[in-house]
Design a protein around this motif. Structure first.
Motif, short mmCIF file in Angstrom:
data_model
loop_
_atom_site.label_atom_id
_atom_site.label_comp_id
_atom_site.label_asym_id
_atom_site.label_seq_id
_atom_site.Cartn_x
_atom_site.Cartn_y
_atom_site.Cartn_z
N MET A 1 13.92 18.74 27.23
CA MET A 1 13.65 20.17 27.19
C MET A 1 13.15 20.61 28.56
O MET A 1 12.06 20.23 28.98
CB MET A 1 12.62 20.47 26.10
N ASN A 2 13.94 21.39 29.26
CA ASN A 2 13.64 21.73 30.65
C ASN A 2 13.24 23.19 30.82
O ASN A 2 13.26 23.71 31.94
CB ASN A 2 14.85 21.43 31.53
N SER A 3 12.93 23.90 29.78
CA SER A 3 12.58 25.31 29.87
C SER A 3 11.26 25.57 29.18
O SER A 3 11.05 25.14 28.04
CB SER A 3 13.68 26.17 29.24
N MET A 4 10.36 26.28 29.88
CA MET A 4 9.09 26.66 29.28
C MET A 4 9.30 27.61 28.11
O MET A 4 8.51 27.66 27.17
CB MET A 4 8.20 27.32 30.33
N HIS A 5 10.37 28.38 28.16
CA HIS A 5 10.70 29.30 27.07
C HIS A 5 10.94 28.52 25.78
O HIS A 5 10.42 28.86 24.70
CB HIS A 5 11.93 30.13 27.44
N ASP A 6 11.71 27.42 25.88
CA ASP A 6 11.99 26.59 24.71
C ASP A 6 10.73 25.85 24.24
O ASP A 6 10.51 25.67 23.04
CB ASP A 6 13.09 25.57 25.03
N LEU A 91 7.43 21.26 35.66
CA LEU A 91 7.84 22.60 35.27
C LEU A 91 6.78 23.65 35.63
O LEU A 91 6.78 24.75 35.08
CB LEU A 91 8.07 22.64 33.74
N GLN A 94 7.44 27.28 36.22
CA GLN A 94 7.75 28.12 35.07
C GLN A 94 6.51 28.42 34.22
O GLN A 94 6.61 29.10 33.19
CB GLN A 94 8.80 27.44 34.18
N ASN A 97 5.70 32.05 33.01
CA ASN A 97 6.51 32.53 31.89
C ASN A 97 5.92 32.06 30.57
O ASN A 97 5.84 32.82 29.59
CB ASN A 97 7.95 32.03 32.05
N TYR A 98 5.48 30.80 30.53
CA TYR A 98 4.85 30.24 29.32
C TYR A 98 3.57 31.02 28.99
O TYR A 98 3.33 31.42 27.85
CB TYR A 98 4.55 28.77 29.54
#
Length: 403
Positions: A1-6, A91, A94, A97-98
């Motif tokens: 999982m490479n996205s802070m959104h996910d 990350l 990012q 954003n988190y």
């Protein structure tokens, strides 16, 4: 999982499931009945009191203080875990954003209490002829705006200077109080000025926080403490495996602790008293239930409702204290004595609970005096708490003996 959104989405989904798993044991049909009686009795007493409230009643002071206190504490909910100290390093670009999503959730999750308080206060403000419908709407919008700004302010203060958290809260408390109080008495334009001042104050800390690295340890500890408070609350209704107990010395209660002796018959009494005073769960449990009982005796004008309310909490006090003090699985040195350890422990626990019920009854008697005066009702309230508490202690003892 490479996205802070996910990552946030997954964390939030797990968090909501965790809340639902335990809240279904909390909000049962029995509790709904209790809430129905409490809200009904409270609403009836409130409406009757509003018919006689004088116009010079300090409603603005009370509303401003309550709303300010509810707006003041705005700790962010980050859902961070200990492994994030390492896991989030690749990350970190990012992370804003988190945290943006975290602060948004923190704002909306903390809004219900101040909004409910404002809705409850509306009849009082109208009865004392304070404010207009436009001003009431502006205060609600002010609450929403200040809560969002305050959450971001506390978040940045924790990054820039964690030793300034409580001074910052006091400043924000004073600002909210002055804005609400002056807005009602002077001009609605004060609400807009207050929001502007709060935003400028928040921008100051936001700019200052950019100069410091993100303190993972502090926010992880904050998140763990927050979840532990929820688990302790849920543990009153069902067993929570995640619960970790905490203790406090409470040296100011040393006078209430038994002194150590060399007599074997005093061992359990000595340990049980200290366990109750120094274990946060048991001590705050008794204090919370006693405070709720005293508030009921002080505020509920219907004697029969007060009797039921006080009796239910006396039963809850006795049962939960006995289960908490006897339910420990920790090894203690007294278990090495060639005595009937379990029997002596049960006797010591019930002796302590009996004393606490008596103390609770005295507090209820004093709390009921301002409402009912020197009459039979305050004595009956205290007597009901004593009778139900004693009956609970005896029935619990008999049930334990059967097993």
């Amino acid at each position: 999982m490479n996205s802070m959104h996910d990552i946030w989405g997954q964390r939030f989904f797990h968090y909501v499931n965790e809340l639902q798993k335990y809240m279904r044991y909390v909000f049962t049909g029995h509790l709904a009945i209790v809430f129905m009686f409490a809200i009904g009795a409270g609403g009836y007493a409130y409406s009757e009191w509003l018919k006689e409230v004088p116009l010079n009643f300090p409603s603005v002071w009370i509303v401003a203080i309550v709303l300010s206190l509810l707006l003041m504490k705005a700790a962010p909910t980050t859902l961070l875990k200990p492994a994030d100290i390492v896991y989030f390093l690749p990350l970190e670009d990012q992370l804003p954003n988190y945290m943006r999503r975290s602060l948004t959730w923190s704002t909306f999750s903390q809004l219900p209490l101040p909004l409910i308080a404002m809705i409850v206060a509306l009849p009082l403000l109208k009865a004392t002829e304070v404010g207009t419908s436009i001003e009431y709407l502006l205060v609600i919008l002010l609450i929403i705006a200040l809560k969002g700004v305050y959450v971001r302010t506390e978040f940045n203060v924790r990054i820039a200077n964690d030793e300034f958290i409580w001074p910052d809260r006091v400043l924000r408390l004073a600002l909210a109080f002055l804005v609400i109080y002056c807005g009602f008495l002077w001009s609605p334009a004060v609400f807009l000025v207050g929001i502007i001042v709060a935003i400028l104050y928040a921008k100051f800390w936001e700019k200052k926080a950019r100069q410091f690295p993100f303190p993972y340890e502090q926010f992880i500890e904050l998140e763990q403490n927050r979840m532990m408070r929820f688990y302790r609350f849920a543990n009153y209704f069902t067993e929570v495996p995640h619960l970790v107990g905490s203790v406090s010395k409470r040296s100011w209660l040393t006078f209430a602790m038994k002194r150590a002796t060399f007599k074997r018959r005093d061992v359990q009494s000595y340990l049980v008293v200290r366990t109750f005073i120094r274990t946060d769960d048991t001590f705050w449990l008794w204090l919370r239930l006693t405070t709720l009982s005293a508030l009921g005796a002080f505020l509920i004008p219907l004697p029969i409702v007060s009797f039921i309310f006080v009796g239910a909490l006396a039963f809850a006090t006795a049962v939960q204290l006995i289960l908490a003090l006897e339910g420990g699985v920790e090894f203690t040195m007294d278990q090495l004595y060639p005595e009937e350890q379990e029997k002596s422990q049960n006797k010591a626990v019930r002796s302590l609970v009996r004393k606490l019920i008596w103390l609770q009854a005295v507090i209820l008697l004093l709390a009921a005096l301002p409402l009912y005066g020197l009459s039979l009702i305050p004595m009956l309230i205290a007597l009901i708490a004593l009778i139900i508490g004693e009956a609970t202690i005896r029935l619990t003892q008999e049930r334990t003996t059967e097993f």
